[in-house]
Design an enzyme around this catalytic site. Structure first.
Site, PDB file in Angstrom:
ATOM      1  N   ASP A 134       3.971   0.795   7.927  1.00  0.00           N
ATOM      2  CA  ASP A 134       2.843   0.240   8.683  1.00  0.00           C
ATOM      3  C   ASP A 134       2.365  -1.085   8.114  1.00  0.00           C
ATOM      4  OD1 ASP A 134       1.813   1.309   6.345  1.00  0.00           O
ATOM      5  OD2 ASP A 134       0.694   2.900   7.323  1.00  0.00           O
TER       6      ASP A 134
ATOM      7  N   ASN B 263      -7.660  12.716   5.915  1.00  0.00           N
ATOM      8  CA  ASN B 263      -7.743  13.456   7.186  1.00  0.00           C
ATOM      9  C   ASN B 263      -6.363  13.904   7.674  1.00  0.00           C
ATOM     10  OD1 ASN B 263      -6.631  11.068   7.994  1.00  0.00           O
ATOM     11  ND2 ASN B 263      -8.281  10.452   9.384  1.00  0.00           N
TER      12      ASN B 263
HETATM   13  C1  GLP Z   1      -3.164   4.346   4.048  1.00  0.00           C
HETATM   14  C2  GLP Z   1      -1.694   4.223   4.409  1.00  0.00           C
HETATM   15  C3  GLP Z   1      -0.975   5.547   4.284  1.00  0.00           C
HETATM   16  C4  GLP Z   1      -1.324   6.201   2.960  1.00  0.00           C
HETATM   17  C5  GLP Z   1      -2.799   6.504   2.922  1.00  0.00           C
HETATM   18  C6  GLP Z   1      -3.234   7.172   1.625  1.00  0.00           C
HETATM   19  O1  GLP Z   1      -4.009   4.581   5.117  1.00  0.00           O
HETATM   20  N1  GLP Z   1      -1.468   3.701   5.716  1.00  0.00           N
HETATM   21  O2  GLP Z   1       0.432   5.330   4.388  1.00  0.00           O
HETATM   22  O3  GLP Z   1      -0.581   7.370   2.770  1.00  0.00           O
HETATM   23  O4  GLP Z   1      -3.515   5.297   3.066  1.00  0.00           O
HETATM   24  O5  GLP Z   1      -3.485   6.209   0.656  1.00  0.00           O
HETATM   25  P1  GLP Z   1      -3.656   6.479  -0.885  1.00  0.00           P
HETATM   26  O6  GLP Z   1      -2.306   6.755  -1.412  1.00  0.00           O
HETATM   27  O7  GLP Z   1      -4.227   5.199  -1.419  1.00  0.00           O
HETATM   28  O8  GLP Z   1      -4.577   7.626  -1.017  1.00  0.00           O
END
Ligand code: GLP
Length: 245
Positions: free
Chosen positions: A67, A136
């Site tokens: 993404d 979530n």
């Molecule tokens: C973002 C990304 C996800 C990721 C999520 C969790 O929203 N688009 O791909 O898994 O955050 O992030 P973190 O690993 O910082 O908790």
């Protein structure tokens, strides 16, 4: 879904790195799906260290990222292009043209979604996809309610996701409202998937994933319909799930 319970974030990162390195040894031109966020940072450090110490080469590897924020310049400090360059790509020997990330600056969002889908198909599909998980239950930027049939597309971010990611930005207003993300169906096409989770803040999301139903209200639950998924999580992330190590 196979679950590997580890003691620490470092062990989670090391375990995931070993699986990726093994994949690269088996298939030196593998297509690896990559994720951003804090969770895979330790994994990327392990891969960089292994590249320096053991010479694992990425010269033929192709990568596709899940993404990108919509509207952020590619060289913005918070773009996922910058994240990937700084935390992985510039430290290994992968040619830049073999790294792919959705174009968040596109003026033609639908065409960009289709371009990205075609690109992944043209590469022969993703051999091994790395995922984090949102509080979530989101994967990529597929928020609760996303259809399991979804493909790469523009999405509006949930307020809770914008809040969670605000820590990287100067203020909440600077967090983009939209992103472009591979869809659930695009992710499910991957031949193998590794989902990483660490810390108590992910405990409810993992409880829902492992013990809950398969429902579009919980995007990660789609992974239960895939027959080659490994969850690597530390004991804090698995604190609400009753499994032995
Ligand atoms: C973002 C990304 C996800 C990721 C999520 C969790 O929203 N688009 O791909 O898994 O955050 O992030 P973190 O690993 O910082 O908790």
């Amino acid at each position: 879904m196979k679950i590997i319970k580890v003691d620490t974030y470092e062990e989670m990162s090391f375990t995931a790195a070993q699986l990726i390195i093994q994949k690269i040894q088996e298939k030196p031109n593998a297509v690896i799906g990559l994720a951003t966020g804090s969770t895979p940072l330790g994994l990327y450090k392990e891969l960089i260290q292994d590249h320096h110490n053991n010479g694992t080469s990425y010269k033929q590897i192709r990568t596709v990222n899940l993404d990108e924020y919509l509207g952020l310049p590619t060289d913005d400090q918070n773009s996922y292009h910058t994240f990937m360059k700084e935390n992985l790509f510039q430290h290994i020997d992968i040619p830049e043209e073999q790294t792919h990330i959705p174009n968040g600056q596109t003026e033609h969002p639908e065409a960009e979604g289709q371009r990205y889908e075609d690109l992944i198909q043209g590469l022969g599909g993703v051999d091994l996809q790395i995922l984090g998980i949102g509080h979530n239950g989101h994967i990529g930027f597929n928020e609760p309610g996303t259809s399991f049939d979804s493909r790469t597309k523009i999405v509006e971010l949930a307020n809770s996701t914008r809040k969670a990611n605000a820590r990287f930005f100067e203020s909440m207003q600077d967090v983009p409202s939209h992103a472009i993300t591979m869809g659930i169906a695009s992710i499910m096409d991957s031949k193998e998937i590794i989902l990483l989770a660490s810390g108590t803040s992910k405990a409810e999301a993992l409880q829902q994933l492992i013990m809950g139903e398969v429902t579009e209200d919980s995007p990660a639950s789609s992974l239960k319909l895939h027959d080659n998924v490994i969850v690597i999580a530390d004991k804090e992330a698995l604190s609400l799930v009753d499994i032995e190590k």
